[in-house]
Design a protein around this motif. Structure first.
Motif, PDB file in Angstrom:
ATOM      1  N   GLY A 181      -8.068   9.903   0.140  1.00 41.91           N
ATOM      2  CA  GLY A 181      -9.352  10.652  -1.052  1.00 41.91           C
ATOM      3  C   GLY A 181     -10.218  11.141   0.313  1.00 41.91           C
ATOM      4  O   GLY A 181     -11.332  11.331   0.244  1.00 41.91           O
ATOM      5  N   GLY A 182      -9.148  11.382   1.494  1.00 51.09           N
ATOM      6  CA  GLY A 182     -10.261  11.733   2.936  1.00 51.09           C
ATOM      7  C   GLY A 182     -10.867  10.253   3.679  1.00 51.09           C
ATOM      8  O   GLY A 182     -11.839  11.260   4.503  1.00 51.09           O
ATOM      9  N   GLU A 183     -10.717  10.013   3.305  1.00 52.34           N
ATOM     10  CA  GLU A 183     -11.569   8.867   3.696  1.00 52.34           C
ATOM     11  C   GLU A 183     -10.734   7.817   4.751  1.00 52.34           C
ATOM     12  O   GLU A 183      -9.903   7.116   4.229  1.00 52.34           O
ATOM     13  CB  GLU A 183     -12.665   8.419   3.110  1.00 52.34           C
ATOM     14  N   ASN A 184     -10.954   6.827   5.284  1.00 59.19           N
ATOM     15  CA  ASN A 184     -10.683   5.477   6.035  1.00 59.19           C
ATOM     16  C   ASN A 184     -11.537   4.286   5.616  1.00 59.19           C
ATOM     17  O   ASN A 184     -12.628   4.635   4.744  1.00 59.19           O
ATOM     18  CB  ASN A 184     -11.175   5.612   7.770  1.00 59.19           C
ATOM     19  N   HIS A 185     -10.050   4.111   4.751  1.00 62.11           N
ATOM     20  CA  HIS A 185     -10.751   2.780   3.729  1.00 62.11           C
ATOM     21  C   HIS A 185     -10.000   0.917   4.523  1.00 62.11           C
ATOM     22  O   HIS A 185      -8.853   1.386   5.119  1.00 62.11           O
ATOM     23  CB  HIS A 185     -10.216   2.227   2.845  1.00 62.11           C
ATOM     24  N   LEU A 193      -7.894  -2.113  -8.491  1.00 59.31           N
ATOM     25  CA  LEU A 193      -7.642  -2.929  -7.314  1.00 59.31           C
ATOM     26  C   LEU A 193      -7.115  -2.551  -5.920  1.00 59.31           C
ATOM     27  O   LEU A 193      -6.760  -2.437  -5.067  1.00 59.31           O
ATOM     28  CB  LEU A 193      -8.737  -3.764  -7.467  1.00 59.31           C
ATOM     29  N   PHE A 194      -6.012  -2.860  -6.088  1.00 52.95           N
ATOM     30  CA  PHE A 194      -4.277  -2.590  -5.674  1.00 52.95           C
ATOM     31  C   PHE A 194      -4.321  -1.436  -5.387  1.00 52.95           C
ATOM     32  O   PHE A 194      -3.249  -1.324  -6.512  1.00 52.95           O
ATOM     33  CB  PHE A 194      -3.880  -3.951  -6.270  1.00 52.95           C
ATOM     34  N   LEU A 195      -3.294  -1.009  -3.887  1.00 53.25           N
ATOM     35  CA  LEU A 195      -2.001  -0.527  -4.068  1.00 53.25           C
ATOM     36  C   LEU A 195      -0.769  -0.414  -3.739  1.00 53.25           C
ATOM     37  O   LEU A 195      -1.098  -1.701  -2.794  1.00 53.25           O
ATOM     38  CB  LEU A 195      -2.633   0.853  -3.250  1.00 53.25           C
ATOM     39  N   ASN A 196      -0.305  -0.022  -4.276  1.00 50.45           N
ATOM     40  CA  ASN A 196       1.054  -0.563  -3.448  1.00 50.45           C
ATOM     41  C   ASN A 196       1.526  -0.169  -1.513  1.00 50.45           C
ATOM     42  O   ASN A 196       1.294   0.882  -1.505  1.00 50.45           O
ATOM     43  CB  ASN A 196       2.555   0.696  -4.296  1.00 50.45           C
ATOM     44  N   PRO A 197       1.771  -1.002  -0.641  1.00 48.18           N
ATOM     45  CA  PRO A 197       1.836  -0.670   0.447  1.00 48.18           C
ATOM     46  C   PRO A 197       3.417  -0.067   0.879  1.00 48.18           C
ATOM     47  O   PRO A 197       2.898   0.299   2.346  1.00 48.18           O
ATOM     48  CB  PRO A 197       2.173  -2.163   1.127  1.00 48.18           C
ATOM     49  N   GLU A 198       3.613   0.119  -0.187  1.00 46.63           N
ATOM     50  CA  GLU A 198       5.043   1.704   0.012  1.00 46.63           C
ATOM     51  C   GLU A 198       4.396   2.655  -0.205  1.00 46.63           C
ATOM     52  O   GLU A 198       4.938   3.729   0.481  1.00 46.63           O
ATOM     53  CB  GLU A 198       6.036   1.606  -0.853  1.00 46.63           C
ATOM     54  N   GLY A 199       3.598   3.041  -1.015  1.00 47.45           N
ATOM     55  CA  GLY A 199       2.377   4.288  -1.204  1.00 47.45           C
ATOM     56  C   GLY A 199       1.666   5.029   0.248  1.00 47.45           C
ATOM     57  O   GLY A 199       0.864   6.117  -0.001  1.00 47.45           O
ATOM     58  N   ILE A 200       1.539   4.172   0.865  1.00 45.19           N
ATOM     59  CA  ILE A 200      -0.066   3.818   1.300  1.00 45.19           C
ATOM     60  C   ILE A 200       0.119   5.128   2.522  1.00 45.19           C
ATOM     61  O   ILE A 200       1.281   4.713   3.162  1.00 45.19           O
ATOM     62  CB  ILE A 200      -1.252   2.607   1.319  1.00 45.19           C
ATOM     63  N   ASP A 201      -1.534   5.423   2.612  1.00 46.53           N
ATOM     64  CA  ASP A 201      -1.357   6.509   4.272  1.00 46.53           C
ATOM     65  C   ASP A 201      -1.462   5.594   5.322  1.00 46.53           C
ATOM     66  O   ASP A 201      -2.713   5.323   5.435  1.00 46.53           O
ATOM     67  CB  ASP A 201      -2.168   7.389   4.055  1.00 46.53           C
ATOM     68  N   TRP A 202      -0.648   4.680   6.111  1.00 49.12           N
ATOM     69  CA  TRP A 202      -1.019   4.039   7.406  1.00 49.12           C
ATOM     70  C   TRP A 202      -2.257   4.510   8.402  1.00 49.12           C
ATOM     71  O   TRP A 202      -1.392   5.213   8.921  1.00 49.12           O
ATOM     72  CB  TRP A 202      -0.005   3.389   7.226  1.00 49.12           C
ATOM     73  N   THR A 259     -15.727  -2.137   5.084  1.00 49.91           N
ATOM     74  CA  THR A 259     -14.817  -1.649   3.976  1.00 49.91           C
ATOM     75  C   THR A 259     -14.429  -0.810   4.530  1.00 49.91           C
ATOM     76  O   THR A 259     -13.471  -0.224   3.973  1.00 49.91           O
ATOM     77  CB  THR A 259     -15.363  -2.045   2.856  1.00 49.91           C
ATOM     78  N   TYR A 260     -15.170   0.188   5.501  1.00 53.74           N
ATOM     79  CA  TYR A 260     -14.442   1.430   5.816  1.00 53.74           C
ATOM     80  C   TYR A 260     -13.724   1.541   7.235  1.00 53.74           C
ATOM     81  O   TYR A 260     -13.083   2.450   7.690  1.00 53.74           O
ATOM     82  CB  TYR A 260     -15.729   2.892   5.511  1.00 53.74           C
ATOM     83  N   ASP A 261     -14.529   0.437   7.855  1.00 45.30           N
ATOM     84  CA  ASP A 261     -14.351   0.868   9.140  1.00 45.30           C
ATOM     85  C   ASP A 261     -13.884  -0.868   9.958  1.00 45.30           C
ATOM     86  O   ASP A 261     -14.548  -1.718   9.999  1.00 45.30           O
ATOM     87  CB  ASP A 261     -15.497   1.059  10.191  1.00 45.30           C
TER      88      ASP A 261
END
Length: 302
Positions: free
Chosen positions: A9-13, A74-83, A42-44
């Motif tokens: 969403g345009g933010e670093n988490h 609350l959980f995301l698929n690690p294969e789908g995140i923007d690392w 939680t962002y940096d």
């Protein structure tokens, strides 16, 4: 604990890899603690490390409660995140030249009496599953898998016996090197470490930070690198010439190490240039350190 950074969403988490997926810390903090907003750590990742043990206690509590009570949202698929690189804004990235004897032999360099450090800059950082840009000015782009050490607290003139107290955790690094810029040495100035080592995206780091408590002995880890599935490097960190405490000792002589700083400990034998092999467009590079994970990147022509 396995801590990572990602963009959403345009933010670093900051996230934590769990059995249920990647826990999104800002979202979990707000939901679990019924808070209006989540704190900056939680962002940096650098802020998280800087705040020390109390923050880790909070995160452990969040993970425990989220796994037991929180919804799957609350959980995301690690294969789908923007690392992202686990630490996106380190003050210092220090790399060590020729810290395995076999690599010294293949490169014609004798080990020194104390470690030789060279810097990389933040422009070189790139995360897991991201492209490494093969610069149009280089035809000899090489690989170097390494164990990376993340500094956990401020220190200067750190003694060898206390050095491990300054370690926050470990990452996999890949010291991408432009050999046709790095070599040959130019008398009397030496090798071109800057253009040879720190062009854009020349420092993949990740996939996450494994905290120190999860690695019993950083000097007994298999370390490998594959290009398109073919093993090019295969060794063990027991063969490091200068171990982690010695590297921290030497790095801190006259230089203040700070939370989030990264020390990349050197690469074993099997790099490309002695074999006349270099990375090309479309190659898949997988750097792996036992107990930490696989850092995967894709080579793309500029």
């Amino acid at each position: 604990m396995r801590l990572l950074s990602f963009r959403i969403g345009g933010e670093n988490h900051v996230g934590v890899l769990t059995s249920k997926g990647v826990l999104d810390l800002p979202r979990a903090y707000v939901k679990i603690y019924e808070a209006d907003e989540a704190p900056d750590f939680t962002y940096d990742m650098k802020a998280l490390i800087s705040y020390g043990k109390p923050v880790l206690n909070i995160i452990n509590d969040l993970v425990d409660r989220a796994v037991r009570e929180g919804g799957q949202d609350l959980f995301l698929n690690p294969e789908g995140i923007d690392w992202l690189p686990p630490i996106t804004n380190p003050e210092k990235i220090l790399c060590v030249a020729v810290n395995y004897r076999a690599h010294g032999e293949e490169s014609g360099a004798k080990p020194l009496e104390k470690p030789y450090f060279f810097p990389k800059f933040p422009n070189a950082l790139v995360g897991h599953n991201k492209p490494v840009i093969k610069p149009k000015v280089s035809k000899q782009v090489d690989w170097e898998v390494e164990l990376g050490v993340v500094i956990g607290k401020r220190g200067k003139y750190i003694g060898v016996n206390e050095a491990m107290n300054y370690v926050f955790g470990y990452v996999v690094t890949n010291d991408i090197s432009m050999r046709d810029w790095q070599f040959p040495s130019i008398n009397p100035y030496g090798m071109n470490w800057i253009h040879g080592k720190t062009m854009d995206t020349a420092m993949p780091v990740g996939p996450y930070i494994v905290t120190k408590d999860e690695i019993e002995d950083p000097h007994n880890l298999r370390i490998t690198l594959r290009v398109n599935g073919n093993t090019e490097q295969d060794d063990n960190t027991r063969n490091l010439i200068f171990k982690v405490p010695e590297l921290i000792y030497w790095a801190s002589q006259g230089i203040t190490l700070r939370p989030g700083d990264l020390i990349s400990t050197g690469t074993p034998s099997g790099v490309g240039f002695p074999k006349g092999k270099f990375l090309k467009n479309g190659d898949v590079v997988e750097a792996e350190v036992e107990g930490i994970g696989v850092l995967r990147n894709y080579i793309v022509e500029e």
